[in-house]
Motif scaffolding. Structure first.
Motif, PDB file in Angstrom:
ATOM      1  N   HIS A 364       0.787  -1.226   0.000  1.00 60.32           N
ATOM      2  CA  HIS A 364       0.000   0.000   0.000  1.00 60.32           C
ATOM      3  C   HIS A 364       0.825   1.285   0.000  1.00 60.32           C
ATOM      4  CE1 HIS A 364      -3.557  -2.424   0.748  1.00 60.32           C
ATOM      5  NE2 HIS A 364      -2.947  -3.007   1.784  1.00 60.32           N
ATOM      6  N   ALA A 365       2.130   1.229   0.163  1.00 61.99           N
ATOM      7  CA  ALA A 365       2.931   2.449   0.245  1.00 61.99           C
ATOM      8  C   ALA A 365       3.406   2.875  -1.151  1.00 61.99           C
ATOM      9  CB  ALA A 365       4.129   2.246   1.159  1.00 61.99           C
ATOM     10  N   TYR A 366       3.458   4.180  -1.353  1.00 61.07           N
ATOM     11  CA  TYR A 366       3.985   4.732  -2.602  1.00 61.07           C
ATOM     12  C   TYR A 366       4.496   6.144  -2.332  1.00 61.07           C
ATOM     13  CZ  TYR A 366      -0.449   7.303  -2.766  1.00 61.07           C
ATOM     14  OH  TYR A 366      -1.508   8.118  -2.458  1.00 61.07           O
ATOM     15  N   ILE A 367       5.398   6.611  -3.187  1.00 60.49           N
ATOM     16  CA  ILE A 367       5.983   7.942  -3.039  1.00 60.49           C
ATOM     17  C   ILE A 367       5.034   8.937  -3.700  1.00 60.49           C
ATOM     18  CG2 ILE A 367       8.061   9.320  -3.281  1.00 60.49           C
ATOM     19  CD1 ILE A 367       8.398   6.676  -1.764  1.00 60.49           C
ATOM     20  N   ALA A 368       4.367   9.748  -2.869  1.00 60.90           N
ATOM     21  CA  ALA A 368       3.383  10.698  -3.402  1.00 60.90           C
ATOM     22  C   ALA A 368       4.009  12.018  -3.785  1.00 60.90           C
ATOM     23  CB  ALA A 368       2.274  10.936  -2.374  1.00 60.90           C
ATOM     24  N   GLU A 369       5.124  12.361  -3.169  1.00 62.67           N
ATOM     25  CA  GLU A 369       5.720  13.679  -3.424  1.00 62.67           C
ATOM     26  C   GLU A 369       7.197  13.618  -3.092  1.00 62.67           C
ATOM     27  OE1 GLU A 369       4.900  18.360  -2.107  1.00 62.67           O
ATOM     28  OE2 GLU A 369       4.044  16.689  -0.963  1.00 62.67           O
ATOM     29  N   SER A 370       8.001  14.323  -3.863  1.00 63.32           N
ATOM     30  CA  SER A 370       9.442  14.365  -3.607  1.00 63.32           C
ATOM     31  C   SER A 370      10.020  15.598  -4.269  1.00 63.32           C
ATOM     32  CB  SER A 370      10.128  13.095  -4.133  1.00 63.32           C
ATOM     33  OG  SER A 370       9.985  13.007  -5.549  1.00 63.32           O
ATOM     34  N   ASN A 371      11.240  15.938  -3.890  1.00 66.47           N
ATOM     35  CA  ASN A 371      11.901  17.097  -4.489  1.00 66.47           C
ATOM     36  C   ASN A 371      12.990  16.636  -5.457  1.00 66.47           C
ATOM     37  OD1 ASN A 371      13.805  16.147  -2.707  1.00 66.47           O
ATOM     38  ND2 ASN A 371      14.323  18.140  -1.870  1.00 66.47           N
ATOM     39  N   LEU A 372      13.683  17.622  -6.030  1.00 68.69           N
ATOM     40  CA  LEU A 372      14.687  17.315  -7.051  1.00 68.69           C
ATOM     41  C   LEU A 372      15.858  16.520  -6.486  1.00 68.69           C
ATOM     42  CD1 LEU A 372      14.736  20.775  -8.880  1.00 68.69           C
ATOM     43  CD2 LEU A 372      13.515  18.686  -9.548  1.00 68.69           C
ATOM     44  N   SER A 373      16.240  16.805  -5.251  1.00 64.43           N
ATOM     45  CA  SER A 373      17.367  16.085  -4.660  1.00 64.43           C
ATOM     46  C   SER A 373      17.052  14.608  -4.490  1.00 64.43           C
ATOM     47  CB  SER A 373      17.732  16.706  -3.303  1.00 64.43           C
ATOM     48  OG  SER A 373      18.170  18.035  -3.467  1.00 64.43           O
ATOM     49  N   TYR A 374      15.790  14.287  -4.197  1.00 60.57           N
ATOM     50  CA  TYR A 374      15.409  12.880  -4.079  1.00 60.57           C
ATOM     51  C   TYR A 374      15.509  12.180  -5.428  1.00 60.57           C
ATOM     52  CZ  TYR A 374      12.504   8.743  -3.411  1.00 60.57           C
ATOM     53  OH  TYR A 374      12.043   7.453  -3.377  1.00 60.57           O
ATOM     54  N   LEU A 375      15.040  12.844  -6.481  1.00 63.14           N
ATOM     55  CA  LEU A 375      15.150  12.246  -7.817  1.00 63.14           C
ATOM     56  C   LEU A 375      16.613  12.095  -8.217  1.00 63.14           C
ATOM     57  CD1 LEU A 375      12.284  14.196  -9.627  1.00 63.14           C
ATOM     58  CD2 LEU A 375      12.204  11.897  -8.615  1.00 63.14           C
ATOM     59  N   ARG A 376      17.444  13.062  -7.825  1.00 66.67           N
ATOM     60  CA  ARG A 376      18.866  12.962  -8.135  1.00 66.67           C
ATOM     61  C   ARG A 376      19.493  11.788  -7.391  1.00 66.67           C
ATOM     62  NH1 ARG A 376      19.701  17.929  -7.988  1.00 66.67           N
ATOM     63  NH2 ARG A 376      20.170  18.147  -5.778  1.00 66.67           N
ATOM     64  N   LEU A 377      19.056  11.559  -6.151  1.00 68.13           N
ATOM     65  CA  LEU A 377      19.552  10.414  -5.385  1.00 68.13           C
ATOM     66  C   LEU A 377      19.225   9.113  -6.104  1.00 68.13           C
ATOM     67  CD1 LEU A 377      19.190   9.922  -1.563  1.00 68.13           C
ATOM     68  CD2 LEU A 377      18.510   8.098  -3.080  1.00 68.13           C
ATOM     69  N   ASN A 378      18.009   9.014  -6.639  1.00 67.80           N
ATOM     70  CA  ASN A 378      17.619   7.797  -7.347  1.00 67.80           C
ATOM     71  C   ASN A 378      18.362   7.650  -8.671  1.00 67.80           C
ATOM     72  OD1 ASN A 378      15.077   6.271  -6.078  1.00 67.80           O
ATOM     73  ND2 ASN A 378      14.942   8.449  -5.568  1.00 67.80           N
ATOM     74  N   ARG A 379      18.660   8.772  -9.318  1.00 64.50           N
ATOM     75  CA  ARG A 379      19.440   8.687 -10.566  1.00 64.50           C
ATOM     76  C   ARG A 379      20.834   8.140 -10.291  1.00 64.50           C
ATOM     77  NH1 ARG A 379      16.805  13.594 -11.952  1.00 64.50           N
ATOM     78  NH2 ARG A 379      18.606  14.806 -11.242  1.00 64.50           N
ATOM     79  N   HIS A 380      21.400   8.475  -9.131  1.00 58.67           N
ATOM     80  CA  HIS A 380      22.702   7.917  -8.771  1.00 58.67           C
ATOM     81  C   HIS A 380      22.634   6.397  -8.675  1.00 58.67           C
ATOM     82  CE1 HIS A 380      24.590  11.700  -8.392  1.00 58.67           C
ATOM     83  NE2 HIS A 380      24.041  12.067  -7.235  1.00 58.67           N
ATOM     84  N   MET A 381      21.472   5.882  -8.293  1.00 58.83           N
ATOM     85  CA  MET A 381      21.310   4.433  -8.174  1.00 58.83           C
ATOM     86  C   MET A 381      20.848   3.798  -9.476  1.00 58.83           C
ATOM     87  SD  MET A 381      19.578   4.053  -4.370  1.00 58.83           S
ATOM     88  CE  MET A 381      18.098   4.951  -4.838  1.00 58.83           C
ATOM     89  N   GLY A 382      20.669   4.621 -10.524  1.00 57.79           N
ATOM     90  CA  GLY A 382      20.210   4.095 -11.798  1.00 57.79           C
ATOM     91  C   GLY A 382      18.727   3.819 -11.847  1.00 57.79           C
ATOM     92  N   VAL A 383      17.933   4.501 -10.994  1.00 60.33           N
ATOM     93  CA  VAL A 383      16.482   4.300 -10.942  1.00 60.33           C
ATOM     94  C   VAL A 383      15.820   5.415 -11.724  1.00 60.33           C
ATOM     95  CG1 VAL A 383      14.473   4.116  -9.429  1.00 60.33           C
ATOM     96  CG2 VAL A 383      16.680   3.187  -8.700  1.00 60.33           C
ATOM     97  N   SER A 384      14.895   5.083 -12.591  1.00 60.37           N
ATOM     98  CA  SER A 384      14.188   6.090 -13.378  1.00 60.37           C
ATOM     99  C   SER A 384      13.212   6.856 -12.493  1.00 60.37           C
ATOM    100  CB  SER A 384      13.417   5.427 -14.526  1.00 60.37           C
ATOM    101  OG  SER A 384      12.399   4.578 -14.018  1.00 60.37           O
TER     102      SER A 384
END
Length: 707
Positions: A364-384
């Motif tokens: 039931h959990a999902y990421i509803a909101e995030s900022n640019l730094s969070y997306l950048r963190l995921n890009r470092h891990m190779g996550v779209s």
């Protein structure tokens, strides 16, 4: 001292201090007030019920009330003087049989109305800016002022003009002046706010729309109230239709325009009523006719004013929320910290077992909101970006969240100071993260997460740790070298100077026995001097290398120390040694001996007693030494901040214990004596204690407990 009116004006920036900018500008400001007041006074004189000349509305009361409320008390005399002059002039022009003496009570009644209303408003309302909480006090202040003025006005009407009933005249006077305040005061305050505090006012809507609303409301007013009595044939002929237009105007127009439209409607209704027209003109009693019109217009004014203020407050609140939300989102979006919000499509019970909670989050959990730094963190891990919105069990922050889920579920899902690393290209990134859960109705509905990149800080911390370890190694080597040098020096002194002194003493003794009496005395003095030098040399050797410590062990050395301190410092040492030291290395023996010697020296210097107790015990993985006295004691925490001009004392002991991976506990307090416990790890425990702690800087000298 500032008056409440002045304070309210200064708070809101609406104060009408017309003398602040000089006499010329003040005169112009007063002239504008006089002209506006004259128009309203003439309007009130014209709008009389035709039968008994009863005043339906006195709009000038609202302007005088607002002028006195916004002006400092020191300027009231000028405003009241202009008011009296205008009313006397208008009365003289309007009335064919004007008598100055008879008109004085009427002008005085209007002055009392304005002064009492302004005084009460200054006490009830803290600011001139329209606020929802100020509406009822504003209406009440106007009503109280009108009632006070009506006391004098009704008396003049009944005694000078022959009014039939005082109570009836008081009601009509009070209602007319109060109605005038309800119609004119909102216009004054809303336009003042627009001109001097624009941020608190509402912007105008489309001009065409406002013109259509205004034209429709005035046209409908003319249609309804211009009809002769008893002319109502359809629902559109009823006066309550105009109230609907007033509601529409309050919703679609800013307060300054809707209040002007309401005032224009009230004056238009009063005009037709004064001509015997409209739905309220059918009653034969003029008091009933005028009272019905006044009640209707009061309802219209109050509804319009209340709705206008409520909607303005709502608009300003939404504007502030929007501005605050924009600032928050801009701050979060461009923050260097990664911020994200986890929502649960179905709230979770925190009392579920940990395994069920993990399964629930996965479902039931999902990421509803995030900022640019969070997306950048995921890009470092190779996550779209699309996958970054999912609850991924392989994400490092999810793993660390799940690892601490059991303990955090009992603490409101509050986690802080957690660390995780990710591999990004050719470097390892380190993050410090924290989580805060939101519990609503006993269930977890969302989790906020934040993470900061501390890679550089972690690298600097690792470099610092390595340098500290290197310094500790150098320090241990220096201490070892020093101890070897002291031991070698002690041996040289004992085997060299010590033996020479012994031989010299024996030679002198032999010479004393063979020498004549006159020489024997001198040789005896020389023998005593040699023995004193020999004793000094023995004390120096003992300080450099305690006797028996290397050859016999720790217990004999401590016994020698107790005897030595009893003779040298008059300190009685009670020694208890219950430790097998056969497998303890010589370095730890020497360290324990020196620590105990330093602690006993502190007893001599600071305790104020001449007795101490030393206890040595051993467990399989540790060696424990306790030195205690029943002296004056001290405040351990305070001593940490005292200047150390006379040596390091316990600080020196703590440093030595820390270097050996040991732990020191100080139990003391003023008047309670002092008990110092030192624990050293042995064997495998010592090896584990020496391993560096990369995630903490808590490797300190020891712990302190103070009573």
């Amino acid at each position: 001292m500032e008056t409440p009116t002045a304070l309210a004006g200064r708070k809101s920036g609406l104060e009408w201090d017309f003398m602040r900018d000089g006499i010329a500008k003040g005169a112009v400001s007063l002239a504008i007030f006089a002209a506006s007041y004259l128009i309203l006074v003439w309007t009130g004189l014209v709008l009389h019920e035709s039968a008994e000349r009863l005043t339906i509305i006195w709009p000038a009361a609202g302007l005088l009330f607002m002028a006195l409320w916004l002006a400092p008390r020191r300027l009231w005399i000028w405003i009241l003087a202009v008011q009296q002059m205008v009313e006397f002039s208008a009365g003289a022009v309007h009335s064919n049989d004007f008598i100055f003496r008879d008109y004085v009570p009427f002008a005085l009644a209007n002055s009392i109305d304005g002064m009492v209303g302004a005084f009460v408003a200054s006490r009830l309302i803290s600011t001139g800016v329209p606020r929802l909480r100020n509406v009822l006090p504003f209406i009440a202040a106007a009503a109280i002022g009108s009632a006070a003025g009506a006391v004098v006005g009704a008396f003049a009407t009944t005694h000078m003009l022959g009014g039939p009933v005082y109570l009836r005249e008081w009601q009509l006077w009070w209602a007319g002046n109060w109605l005038g305040s309800l119609c004119i005061a909102p216009i004054v305050i809303s336009w003042t706010v627009r001109l001097r505090a624009r941020r608190h006012s509402a912007p105008a809507g489309p001009a065409v729309e406002m013109m259509l609303i205004g034209f429709g409301m005035l046209a409908m007013t003319s249609w309804v109230f211009s009809a002769p009595p008893g002319g109502v044939t359809t629902i559109l002929d009823m006066p309550f239709v105009i109230l609907a237009f007033a509601v529409i105007a309050a919703f679609r127009m800013p307060p300054r325009w809707s209040s002007m439209l309401a005032a224009a409607t009230a004056i238009l209704v009063s005009y037709f009523a004064s001509r015997g027209l409209g739905p309220f003109a059918g009653d034969s009693n003029p008091f009933v006719r005028v009272g019905a019109v006044q009640l209707y217009l009061a309802t219209l004014a109050v509804i319009n004013f209340l709705l206008a203020v409520v909607l303005l407050a709502k608009r300003n609140a939404f504007q502030q929320l929007r501005t605050s939300d924009e600032r928050y989102r801009n701050f979060i979006a461009h923050s260097y910290e990664a911020v994200w919000r986890v929502e649960l499509s179905q709230p979770m019970d925190p009392n579920l077992p940990v395994g069920d909670q993990i399964a629930w989050l996965q479902a039931h959990a999902y990421i509803a909101e995030s900022n640019l730094s969070y997306l950048r963190l995921n890009r470092h891990m190779g996550v779209s970006e699309a996958d970054a919105r999912q609850w991924r069990s392989d994400a490092p922050w999810v793993r660390i969240f799940i690892d601490h889920l059991g303990a955090a579920s009992h603490q409101g899902y509050l986690m802080d100071g957690l660390q995780f690393t990710i591999a990004a290209e050719s470097q390892q990134l380190t993050y410090i993260t924290g989580f805060r859960g939101v519990i609503e109705q006993g269930k977890l509905v969302r989790v906020w997460g934040v993470a900061r990149d501390v890679t550089e800080l972690a690298a600097l911390n690792e470099q610092l740790r390595q340098k500290q370890e290197r310094l500790k190694l150098y320090a241990r080597e220096l201490v070892g070298a020093e101890e070897r040098a002291r031991r070698a020096t002690a041996v040289d002194l004992h085997d060299g100077i010590g033996q020479q002194l012994v031989g010299l003493s024996m030679t002198l003794d032999s010479l004393v026995r063979r020498s004549p009496p006159e020489i024997r005395l001198l040789l005896g003095e020389a023998t005593n001097t040699v023995r004193e030098v020999q004793a000094i040399a023995q004390r120096v050797i003992a300080d450099l290398s305690p006797p028996g410590l290397y050859e016999l062990g720790l217990e004999p050395a401590l016994k020698w120390l107790s005897v030595y301190m009893r003779s040298k410092d008059n300190l009685q040492v009670e020694l208890h040694v219950a430790a097998d030291e056969t497998d303890i290395d010589i370095e730890l023996r020497v360290l324990v001996f020196k620590v105990i010697r330093e602690l006993l020296r502190n007893v001599v210097r600071h305790s104020g007693v001449q007795a101490a107790m030393v206890t040595i015990t051993r467990a399989p993985d540790e060696l424990r030494a306790v030195v205690e006295d029943r002296g004056v004691g001290f405040e351990w925490q305070l001593s940490l901040f005292e200047p150390r001009a006379h040596g390091f004392g316990l600080w020196s002991v703590a440093d030595r214990v820390r270097d050996a991976a040991g732990e020191m506990t100080v139990d003391t307090g003023p008047g309670r004596g002092c008990r110092v416990t030192v624990v050293f790890p042995l064997g495998a425990a010592k090896a584990r204690a020496r391993q560096p702690d990369l995630g903490s800087d808590s490797a300190v000298a020891g712990r302190a407990r103070s009573a």
